[in-house]
Design an enzyme around this catalytic site. Structure first.
Site, short mmCIF file in Angstrom:
data_model
loop_
_atom_site.label_atom_id
_atom_site.label_comp_id
_atom_site.label_asym_id
_atom_site.label_seq_id
_atom_site.Cartn_x
_atom_site.Cartn_y
_atom_site.Cartn_z
N SER A 9 37.32 28.74 59.91
CA SER A 9 36.02 28.74 59.23
C SER A 9 35.03 29.65 59.93
O SER A 9 34.64 29.41 61.07
CB SER A 9 35.46 27.31 59.16
OG SER A 9 34.13 27.38 58.71
N HIS A 34 38.21 30.96 55.85
CA HIS A 34 37.39 29.98 55.13
C HIS A 34 35.92 30.38 55.24
O HIS A 34 35.40 30.61 56.33
CB HIS A 34 37.63 28.60 55.76
CG HIS A 34 36.97 27.47 55.06
ND1 HIS A 34 37.53 26.85 53.95
CD2 HIS A 34 35.81 26.81 55.30
CE1 HIS A 34 36.74 25.86 53.56
NE2 HIS A 34 35.68 25.82 54.36
N ASP A 36 32.06 29.31 54.28
CA ASP A 36 31.17 28.19 53.90
C ASP A 36 29.83 28.70 53.42
O ASP A 36 29.03 29.18 54.23
CB ASP A 36 30.94 27.28 55.11
CG ASP A 36 32.19 26.51 55.49
OD1 ASP A 36 32.72 25.80 54.63
OD2 ASP A 36 32.62 26.63 56.65
N MET A 38 26.19 27.71 51.89
CA MET A 38 25.30 26.55 51.78
C MET A 38 23.96 26.98 51.19
O MET A 38 23.56 28.13 51.35
CB MET A 38 25.06 25.94 53.16
CG MET A 38 26.33 25.59 53.90
SD MET A 38 25.92 24.92 55.53
CE MET A 38 27.57 24.85 56.24
N HIS A 67 34.23 28.19 50.09
CA HIS A 67 33.81 26.79 49.92
C HIS A 67 32.31 26.79 49.65
O HIS A 67 31.51 27.04 50.55
CB HIS A 67 34.16 26.03 51.22
CG HIS A 67 33.66 24.63 51.27
ND1 HIS A 67 33.61 23.90 52.45
CD2 HIS A 67 33.23 23.78 50.29
CE1 HIS A 67 33.15 22.68 52.20
NE2 HIS A 67 32.90 22.59 50.90
N MET A 69 29.00 25.01 49.06
CA MET A 69 28.25 23.75 49.22
C MET A 69 26.88 23.97 48.63
O MET A 69 25.86 23.99 49.34
CB MET A 69 28.18 23.39 50.71
CG MET A 69 29.48 22.84 51.24
SD MET A 69 29.56 22.89 53.04
CE MET A 69 30.20 24.54 53.23
N MET A 138 36.83 16.75 52.42
CA MET A 138 35.94 16.86 53.58
C MET A 138 36.22 15.69 54.54
O MET A 138 36.17 14.53 54.13
CB MET A 138 34.46 16.81 53.15
CG MET A 138 33.98 18.03 52.36
SD MET A 138 34.34 19.62 53.13
CE MET A 138 33.50 19.46 54.72
N ASP A 176 38.98 19.73 55.81
CA ASP A 176 37.92 20.52 56.43
C ASP A 176 37.00 19.63 57.25
O ASP A 176 36.32 18.77 56.69
CB ASP A 176 37.13 21.20 55.29
CG ASP A 176 36.07 22.17 55.78
OD1 ASP A 176 35.96 22.39 57.00
OD2 ASP A 176 35.34 22.69 54.90
C1 DX5 Z 1 31.25 22.03 57.18
C2 DX5 Z 1 32.12 23.18 56.75
C3 DX5 Z 1 33.29 23.37 57.62
C4 DX5 Z 1 33.00 23.65 59.08
C5 DX5 Z 1 34.06 22.95 59.87
O1 DX5 Z 1 30.34 21.76 56.20
O2 DX5 Z 1 32.58 22.99 55.43
O3 DX5 Z 1 34.15 24.39 57.08
O4 DX5 Z 1 33.00 25.02 59.41
O5 DX5 Z 1 33.71 23.02 61.20
P1 DX5 Z 1 34.55 22.29 62.34
O6 DX5 Z 1 35.97 22.75 62.23
O7 DX5 Z 1 33.87 22.76 63.59
O8 DX5 Z 1 34.40 20.81 62.12
ZN ZN Z 2 34.17 24.38 54.62
#
Ligand code: DX5
Ligand code: ZN
Length: 217
Positions: A9, A34, A36, A38, A67, A69, A138, A176
């Site tokens: 990620s 990956h 993320d 947001m 991904h 969010m 998640m 994740d």
């Molecule tokens: C959190 C993200 C994850 C995050 C995971 O909202 O969706 O992808 O990067 O981080 P770790 O592996 O550090 O828990």
């Molecule tokens: Zn993620």
């Protein structure tokens, strides 16, 4: 034990030197990257947006596992497609018209994934499971890297695996949040196909070795 697909990620990368981190991920055994995204509304944080990701996409040799969010993720299907993304994951909780959104993602030529927050039950997937390419569970509350793994995720994987087998779905199971060698092994044992790892990979003294360790749990 089967070999998991590893999706590091980018959220835990050094944003002041993304090229250096992406070079290392490109040389590693990572299967996907990956991403993320947001919005500060669906989750209480903001990560990066499309102007940054345009350059990430140019530098990454790994397929992008995106991904979202965000609320109304369907608004950004063209932007995600323009990145050349392989997979677009939207949250169940963000899509009142989930079936339509999944069709739109597939019509755009991407694989479609549905993401569940920790408190959203697997049973709600019954009427969409044969339409999707992946379910992203998640194992932390979304929004931040470096949080502690929620053990109940293991029960959800087993329930999801049985739903997939019962319905003949081809969906992969991705997990994740809070993935390390210990939780990673438990997740693969429980039936996970894909492991996302942020802080565990990007915080490692040797990222290449760490990705290799996750491939061979
Ligand atoms: C959190 C993200 C994850 C995050 C995971 O909202 O969706 O992808 O990067 O981080 P770790 O592996 O550090 O828990
Ligand atoms: Zn993620």
């Amino acid at each position: 034990m089967k070999t998991p697909i590893i999706s590091p990620s980018l959220l835990s990368a050094n944003f002041a030197n993304l090229q250096a981190d992406l070079d290392v991920i490109n040389r590693s055994e990572a299967d996907w990257l990956h991403i993320d995204i947001m919005d500060g509304v669906f989750v209480p944080n903001i990560s990066f947006g499309f102007p940054v990701l345009k350059y990430v996409a140019q530098l990454s040799q790994k397929p992008l596992d995106v991904h979202l969010m965000i609320v109304q993720p369907e608004k950004f299907i063209p932007e995600v497609k323009a990145l050349g993304a392989m997979m677009m994951n939207v949250h169940y909780e963000a899509c009142p018209h989930l079936h339509r959104v999944i069709q739109q993602i597939k019509d755009a030529g991407m694989k479609a994934g549905v993401t569940l927050n920790p408190a959203t039950p697997v049973s709600l997937l019954a009427d969409i499971i044969t339409d999707v390419d992946m379910i992203l569970l998640m194992s932390v509350n979304p929004g931040f890297g470096g949080q502690e793994f929620i053990p109940h995720t293991l029960d959800k994987i087993r329930e999801l695996r049985s739903l997939i087998e019962r319905t003949g779905s081809h969906a992969l199971i991705e997990v994740d949040g809070g993935v390390n060698l210990e939780t990673g092994k438990a997740l693969v044992d429980a039936g996970a196909d894909v492991l996302v790892a942020g802080s565990f990979v990007f915080g490692a003294p040797d990222m290449i070795e760490r990705v290799g360790q996750l491939k061979r749990l």
